[in-house]
Write a protein that holds these residues in place. Structure first.
Motif, PDB file in Angstrom:
ATOM      1  N   GLU A   1       0.833  -1.195   0.000  1.00 33.18           N
ATOM      2  CA  GLU A   1       0.000   0.000   0.000  1.00 33.18           C
ATOM      3  C   GLU A   1       0.868   1.246   0.000  1.00 33.18           C
ATOM      4  OE1 GLU A   1      -3.352   0.253   2.626  1.00 33.18           O
ATOM      5  OE2 GLU A   1      -3.286  -1.905   3.012  1.00 33.18           O
ATOM      6  N   GLY A   2       0.352   2.313  -0.616  1.00 32.79           N
ATOM      7  CA  GLY A   2       1.086   3.567  -0.679  1.00 32.79           C
ATOM      8  C   GLY A   2       0.726   4.314  -1.942  1.00 32.79           C
ATOM      9  N   PRO A   3       1.382   5.444  -2.207  1.00 36.54           N
ATOM     10  CA  PRO A   3       1.003   6.295  -3.335  1.00 36.54           C
ATOM     11  C   PRO A   3       1.210   5.649  -4.696  1.00 36.54           C
ATOM     12  CG  PRO A   3       3.022   7.095  -2.314  1.00 36.54           C
ATOM     13  CD  PRO A   3       2.457   6.051  -1.398  1.00 36.54           C
ATOM     14  N   HIS A   4       2.134   4.695  -4.808  1.00 37.87           N
ATOM     15  CA  HIS A   4       2.282   3.996  -6.086  1.00 37.87           C
ATOM     16  C   HIS A   4       0.982   3.263  -6.428  1.00 37.87           C
ATOM     17  CE1 HIS A   4       6.226   4.227  -4.112  1.00 37.87           C
ATOM     18  NE2 HIS A   4       6.787   4.254  -5.319  1.00 37.87           N
ATOM     19  N   LEU A   5       0.499   2.473  -5.482  1.00 42.91           N
ATOM     20  CA  LEU A   5      -0.722   1.712  -5.680  1.00 42.91           C
ATOM     21  C   LEU A   5      -1.932   2.625  -5.813  1.00 42.91           C
ATOM     22  CD1 LEU A   5      -2.416  -0.883  -5.705  1.00 42.91           C
ATOM     23  CD2 LEU A   5      -2.351  -0.847  -3.194  1.00 42.91           C
ATOM     24  N   TYR A   6      -2.036   3.612  -4.936  1.00 45.79           N
ATOM     25  CA  TYR A   6      -3.214   4.467  -4.934  1.00 45.79           C
ATOM     26  C   TYR A   6      -3.308   5.308  -6.203  1.00 45.79           C
ATOM     27  CZ  TYR A   6      -3.368   3.242   0.024  1.00 45.79           C
ATOM     28  OH  TYR A   6      -3.414   2.557   1.206  1.00 45.79           O
ATOM     29  N   ASN A   7      -2.169   5.794  -6.706  1.00 46.58           N
ATOM     30  CA  ASN A   7      -2.187   6.542  -7.964  1.00 46.58           C
ATOM     31  C   ASN A   7      -2.622   5.650  -9.120  1.00 46.58           C
ATOM     32  OD1 ASN A   7      -1.089   9.539  -8.288  1.00 46.58           O
ATOM     33  ND2 ASN A   7      -0.121   8.643  -6.473  1.00 46.58           N
ATOM     34  N   ALA A   8      -2.159   4.398  -9.112  1.00 49.02           N
ATOM     35  CA  ALA A   8      -2.547   3.468 -10.176  1.00 49.02           C
ATOM     36  C   ALA A   8      -4.047   3.202 -10.145  1.00 49.02           C
ATOM     37  CB  ALA A   8      -1.767   2.165 -10.034  1.00 49.02           C
ATOM     38  N   ILE A   9      -4.578   2.919  -8.964  1.00 46.68           N
ATOM     39  CA  ILE A   9      -6.007   2.629  -8.849  1.00 46.68           C
ATOM     40  C   ILE A   9      -6.838   3.856  -9.219  1.00 46.68           C
ATOM     41  CG2 ILE A   9      -7.868   2.038  -7.261  1.00 46.68           C
ATOM     42  CD1 ILE A   9      -5.934   0.294  -5.733  1.00 46.68           C
ATOM     43  N   ASN A  10      -6.415   5.014  -8.794  1.00 43.61           N
ATOM     44  CA  ASN A  10      -7.153   6.238  -9.103  1.00 43.61           C
ATOM     45  C   ASN A  10      -7.149   6.516 -10.600  1.00 43.61           C
ATOM     46  OD1 ASN A  10      -8.687   8.474  -8.558  1.00 43.61           O
ATOM     47  ND2 ASN A  10      -7.003   9.696  -7.739  1.00 43.61           N
ATOM     48  N   ALA A  11      -6.068   6.159 -11.282  1.00 38.91           N
ATOM     49  CA  ALA A  11      -5.958   6.419 -12.719  1.00 38.91           C
ATOM     50  C   ALA A  11      -6.761   5.432 -13.552  1.00 38.91           C
ATOM     51  CB  ALA A  11      -4.489   6.396 -13.145  1.00 38.91           C
ATOM     52  N   THR A  12      -6.925   4.205 -13.051  1.00 38.65           N
ATOM     53  CA  THR A  12      -7.570   3.167 -13.866  1.00 38.65           C
ATOM     54  C   THR A  12      -8.978   2.812 -13.409  1.00 38.65           C
ATOM     55  OG1 THR A  12      -6.605   1.385 -12.525  1.00 38.65           O
ATOM     56  CG2 THR A  12      -5.327   2.152 -14.437  1.00 38.65           C
ATOM     57  N   ARG A  13      -9.244   2.870 -12.124  1.00 37.00           N
ATOM     58  CA  ARG A  13     -10.553   2.579 -11.526  1.00 37.00           C
ATOM     59  C   ARG A  13     -10.984   1.124 -11.694  1.00 37.00           C
ATOM     60  NH1 ARG A  13     -12.715   7.908 -10.617  1.00 37.00           N
ATOM     61  NH2 ARG A  13     -10.836   9.200 -10.634  1.00 37.00           N
ATOM     62  N   SER A  14     -10.144   0.286 -12.249  1.00 36.05           N
ATOM     63  CA  SER A  14     -10.467  -1.129 -12.420  1.00 36.05           C
ATOM     64  C   SER A  14      -9.235  -1.962 -12.109  1.00 36.05           C
ATOM     65  CB  SER A  14     -10.939  -1.435 -13.847  1.00 36.05           C
ATOM     66  OG  SER A  14     -12.156  -0.776 -14.133  1.00 36.05           O
ATOM     67  N   LEU A  15      -9.484  -3.208 -11.677  1.00 37.98           N
ATOM     68  CA  LEU A  15      -8.392  -4.107 -11.316  1.00 37.98           C
ATOM     69  C   LEU A  15      -8.508  -5.429 -12.055  1.00 37.98           C
ATOM     70  CD1 LEU A  15      -8.445  -3.682  -7.425  1.00 37.98           C
ATOM     71  CD2 LEU A  15      -6.887  -2.563  -9.021  1.00 37.98           C
TER      72      LEU A  15
ATOM     73  N   ASP B   1     -13.789   8.843  -2.869  1.00 41.35           N
ATOM     74  CA  ASP B   1     -15.137   8.956  -3.402  1.00 41.35           C
ATOM     75  C   ASP B   1     -15.176   8.538  -4.874  1.00 41.35           C
ATOM     76  OD1 ASP B   1     -17.862   9.451  -3.297  1.00 41.35           O
ATOM     77  OD2 ASP B   1     -17.656  11.562  -3.880  1.00 41.35           O
ATOM     78  N   ILE B   2     -14.605   7.370  -5.155  1.00 42.83           N
ATOM     79  CA  ILE B   2     -14.640   6.804  -6.501  1.00 42.83           C
ATOM     80  C   ILE B   2     -15.115   5.359  -6.405  1.00 42.83           C
ATOM     81  CG2 ILE B   2     -12.752   8.272  -7.302  1.00 42.83           C
ATOM     82  CD1 ILE B   2     -10.930   5.789  -7.150  1.00 42.83           C
ATOM     83  N   LYS B   3     -15.462   4.795  -7.538  1.00 43.45           N
ATOM     84  CA  LYS B   3     -15.835   3.392  -7.616  1.00 43.45           C
ATOM     85  C   LYS B   3     -14.710   2.617  -8.294  1.00 43.45           C
ATOM     86  CE  LYS B   3     -19.882   3.361  -5.693  1.00 43.45           C
ATOM     87  NZ  LYS B   3     -20.097   2.604  -4.415  1.00 43.45           N
ATOM     88  N   VAL B   4     -14.360   1.472  -7.728  1.00 44.42           N
ATOM     89  CA  VAL B   4     -13.301   0.631  -8.285  1.00 44.42           C
ATOM     90  C   VAL B   4     -13.901  -0.733  -8.591  1.00 44.42           C
ATOM     91  CG1 VAL B   4     -11.034  -0.400  -7.911  1.00 44.42           C
ATOM     92  CG2 VAL B   4     -11.553   1.855  -6.939  1.00 44.42           C
ATOM     93  N   GLY B   5     -13.803  -1.151  -9.844  1.00 47.01           N
ATOM     94  CA  GLY B   5     -14.342  -2.440 -10.241  1.00 47.01           C
ATOM     95  C   GLY B   5     -13.250  -3.476 -10.429  1.00 47.01           C
ATOM     96  N   VAL B   6     -13.638  -4.733 -10.352  1.00 46.50           N
ATOM     97  CA  VAL B   6     -12.720  -5.844 -10.625  1.00 46.50           C
ATOM     98  C   VAL B   6     -13.172  -6.507 -11.914  1.00 46.50           C
ATOM     99  CG1 VAL B   6     -11.818  -8.048  -9.825  1.00 46.50           C
ATOM    100  CG2 VAL B   6     -12.180  -6.190  -8.190  1.00 46.50           C
ATOM    101  N   LEU B   7     -12.347  -6.416 -12.944  1.00 48.26           N
ATOM    102  CA  LEU B   7     -12.692  -6.974 -14.250  1.00 48.26           C
ATOM    103  C   LEU B   7     -12.505  -8.482 -14.299  1.00 48.26           C
ATOM    104  CD1 LEU B   7     -11.054  -4.305 -16.590  1.00 48.26           C
ATOM    105  CD2 LEU B   7     -13.471  -4.518 -15.980  1.00 48.26           C
TER     106      LEU B   7
END
Length: 291
Positions: free
Chosen positions: A144-158, A187-193
């Motif tokens: 966990e950290g800004p590397h992971l959080y920036n990636a998730i925020n940029a893509t919104r999907s995993l 305050d975003i939605k993150v989906g798992v593809l």
């Protein structure tokens, strides 16, 4: 645009090779993928594709752009391998947390907002990535950290490589809590593809574990350590390794390549993308045609 981050809390499950091979599978079908790896370790995606040769501090890199200190255009960061555009990792990623925190403090002192976890998204939008590319793949580290959080925020999907074991099940459970917390924080939605079991040996325990995973599982990849180790040795995708470096083509390895092709089509379909030139799954001699 299809955008996703490959992520698993369990180390050694094949997160980076999954990202690399899916990127090539998208490119093989005529799509234009961009990969932004964010792992500061030496065994990273840049190393896998052989583009990790420029790591001195004088070199422009993704961290400089994230802290608003670029020394060149974003497009000049990009290297192209096997039809895939890559923004290589850089040594400055090891100190990304400190660089972002320092920039945040300086910005707030000037009365400006600076979201630590929104900077990769800003960089990509300002560079026109959503308009220029069909696919964006981020490959962050497992911690966990800004590397992971920036990636998730940029893509919104995993896309989640899963080790079919008790350890892998625990990692998936931990990921669910992490994603829920991140959604609340930003305050975003993150989906798992998709969840992608890797190293499957069809044991009773493994089948039981797979039955407990709530995410879509379009493919189950068997034990392919020799193939994946070969990719790292020759610094290429599994497609290129089988095509160029294998003395003979093994049916089970061709089937693994076919699985990556099918996975790419599944992910594209999830967001309504139709690839212009999809290969027959596993056809290693398919000609890449970028439209």
């Amino acid at each position: 645009m299809l955008a996703y981050s490959t992520y698993s809390e369990a180390g050694g499950v094949g997160k980076t090779t999954t990202a690399a091979n899916l990127a090539v599978a998208h490119a093989r079908a005529g799509l234009k993928p961009l990969v932004v790896p964010l792992d500061p370790q030496d065994g990273d995606l840049s190393r896998l594709f052989g583009v990790d040769d420029q790591r001195t501090e004088s070199v422009d890199n993704i961290v400089r752009h994230m802290v608003r200190r670029p020394i060149g255009d974003f497009k000049d960061l990009i290297r192209t391998v096997e039809g895939v555009d890559i923004v290589p990792e850089h040594n400055m990623l090891s100190d990304l947390t400190e660089y972002l925190q320092r920039e945040k403090e300086q910005s707030e002192a000037m009365g400006e907002a600076f979201g630590i976890h929104a900077q990769l998204l800003r960089v990509l939008r300002e560079a026109g990535v959503p308009d220029e590319y069909d696919v964006l793949i981020c490959d962050p580290p497992a911690t966990e950290g800004p590397h992971l959080y920036n990636a998730i925020n940029a893509t919104r999907s995993l896309v989640i490589p899963v080790e079919p074991s008790a350890k892998g099940r625990a990692a998936v459970e931990g990921l669910e809590a992490l994603v829920a917390g991140f959604e609340d924080q930003l305050d975003i939605k993150v989906g798992v593809l998709a969840g992608i079991p890797i190293g499957f040996k069809n044991t009773r325990d493994q089948n039981a574990i797979l039955g407990e995973i709530d995410y879509p599982i379009p493919e189950i990849i068997g034990e392919r350590s020799s193939l994946m180790e070969g990719c790292w040795m020759k610094q290429c995708s599994a497609f290129e390794y089988v095509r160029t470096h294998r003395d003979r083509r093994r049916d089970y390895e061709i089937e693994t390549l076919a699985q990556f092709d099918r996975l790419a089509r599944h992910l594209e379909t999830e967001v309504g993308i139709e690839a212009p030139n999809p290969p027959e799954p596993g056809d290693v001699d398919h000609e890449v045609m970028i439209t």
